[in-house]
Scaffold this motif. Structure first.
Motif, PDB file in Angstrom:
ATOM      1  N   GLU A   4       0.841  -1.190   0.000  1.00  0.00           N
ATOM      2  CA  GLU A   4       0.000   0.000   0.000  1.00  0.00           C
ATOM      3  C   GLU A   4       0.880   1.245   0.000  1.00  0.00           C
ATOM      4  OE1 GLU A   4      -2.573   1.516   3.510  1.00  0.00           O
ATOM      5  OE2 GLU A   4      -3.891   0.213   2.335  1.00  0.00           O
ATOM      6  N   ARG A   9      -2.524   5.691  -0.300  1.00  0.00           N
ATOM      7  CA  ARG A   9      -3.142   4.434   0.133  1.00  0.00           C
ATOM      8  C   ARG A   9      -3.596   3.534  -1.016  1.00  0.00           C
ATOM      9  NH1 ARG A   9      -0.713   4.126   4.515  1.00  0.00           N
ATOM     10  NH2 ARG A   9      -1.223   5.611   6.115  1.00  0.00           N
ATOM     11  N   ARG A  11      -3.472   0.443  -3.400  1.00  0.00           N
ATOM     12  CA  ARG A  11      -2.971  -0.894  -3.115  1.00  0.00           C
ATOM     13  C   ARG A  11      -2.541  -1.578  -4.409  1.00  0.00           C
ATOM     14  NH1 ARG A  11      -5.291  -3.107   2.068  1.00  0.00           N
ATOM     15  NH2 ARG A  11      -4.883  -5.112   1.110  1.00  0.00           N
ATOM     16  N   CYS A  29       4.855   4.925  -6.618  1.00  0.00           N
ATOM     17  CA  CYS A  29       3.408   4.704  -6.760  1.00  0.00           C
ATOM     18  C   CYS A  29       2.960   5.162  -8.151  1.00  0.00           C
ATOM     19  CB  CYS A  29       2.644   5.472  -5.690  1.00  0.00           C
ATOM     20  SG  CYS A  29       0.846   5.339  -5.845  1.00  0.00           S
TER      21      CYS A  29
END
Length: 196
Positions: A4, A9, A11, A29
């Motif tokens: 995560e 946040r 996933r 990310c």
């Protein structure tokens, strides 16, 4: 294993083999571009925990990831998060009152529009529902599945991969109206309009 992003946040599913026997790795990310560190559960299991939790319980906690096909990646970037709508188990069916098309916006067949008339459409160089005049596309390259108002794009183990937002997809990924994706050297756009 499931990881995560520490910022947004989001996933992701992460293959533990990609740690390459290192205790941790830094990844970026795909959603917010934050770089964060993830820890190899194989190293974490060797340290005793103060709360007395058993190694078996921790192993069970980290083994919730589903197996995924191996993909060839040269950069260590996370994949696009799979959007879980809770409705993806729906049957293959075209949406009522909607007309779906695939517009070819770049590549050898640019300017062509393909009307989607069945719930599963394959794209590729030959033997596909939508045949592309593209030497970079595999024969059976990608598929689009229509499940009511959910549109899922899948790569069919193609040589060059199917790109969505510049990243290879490795599992069925939800796309929306006006989503652009790349099959070989061809860029396509899903167009959803109201049926007159």
């Amino acid at each position: 294993m499931i990881i995560e992003c520490t910022s947004c946040r989001a996933r992701y599913q992460y293959d533990e083999d990609r740690f390459e026997r290192k205790p941790s790795k830094k990844i970026k990310c795909a959603k917010c571009q934050t770089v964060f560190e993830i820890h190899n559960p194989a190293f974490a299991e060797k340290k005793p925990r103060a709360d007395g939790e058993s190694t078996a319980a921790r192993k069970e906690e980290t083994s919730i990831a589903r197996p995924k096909p191996k993909i060839d990646e040269t950069t260590e970037q996370s994949e696009i998060p799979k959007q879980d709508t809770g409705k993806q188990a729906a049957e293959l069916e075209l949406p009522r009152g909607k007309r779906l098309s695939l517009a070819i916006i770049d590549g050898p067949d640019a300017g062509n529009v393909f009307r989607i008339e069945k719930a599963r459409v394959t794209m590729g160089r030959s033997g596909a529902d939508l045949t592309l005049n593209d030497t970079e596309a595999s024969r059976q390259h990608a598929a689009l599945e229509i499940r009511g108002d959910i549109y899922l794009l899948s790569d069919l183990r193609s040589t060059n991969g199917t790109l969505l937002e510049g990243r290879k997809i490795s599992e069925p990924t939800e796309i929306q109206d006006k989503s652009e994706f790349q099959v070989g050297g061809t860029t396509l756009m899903l167009i959803v309009t109201d049926d007159a």
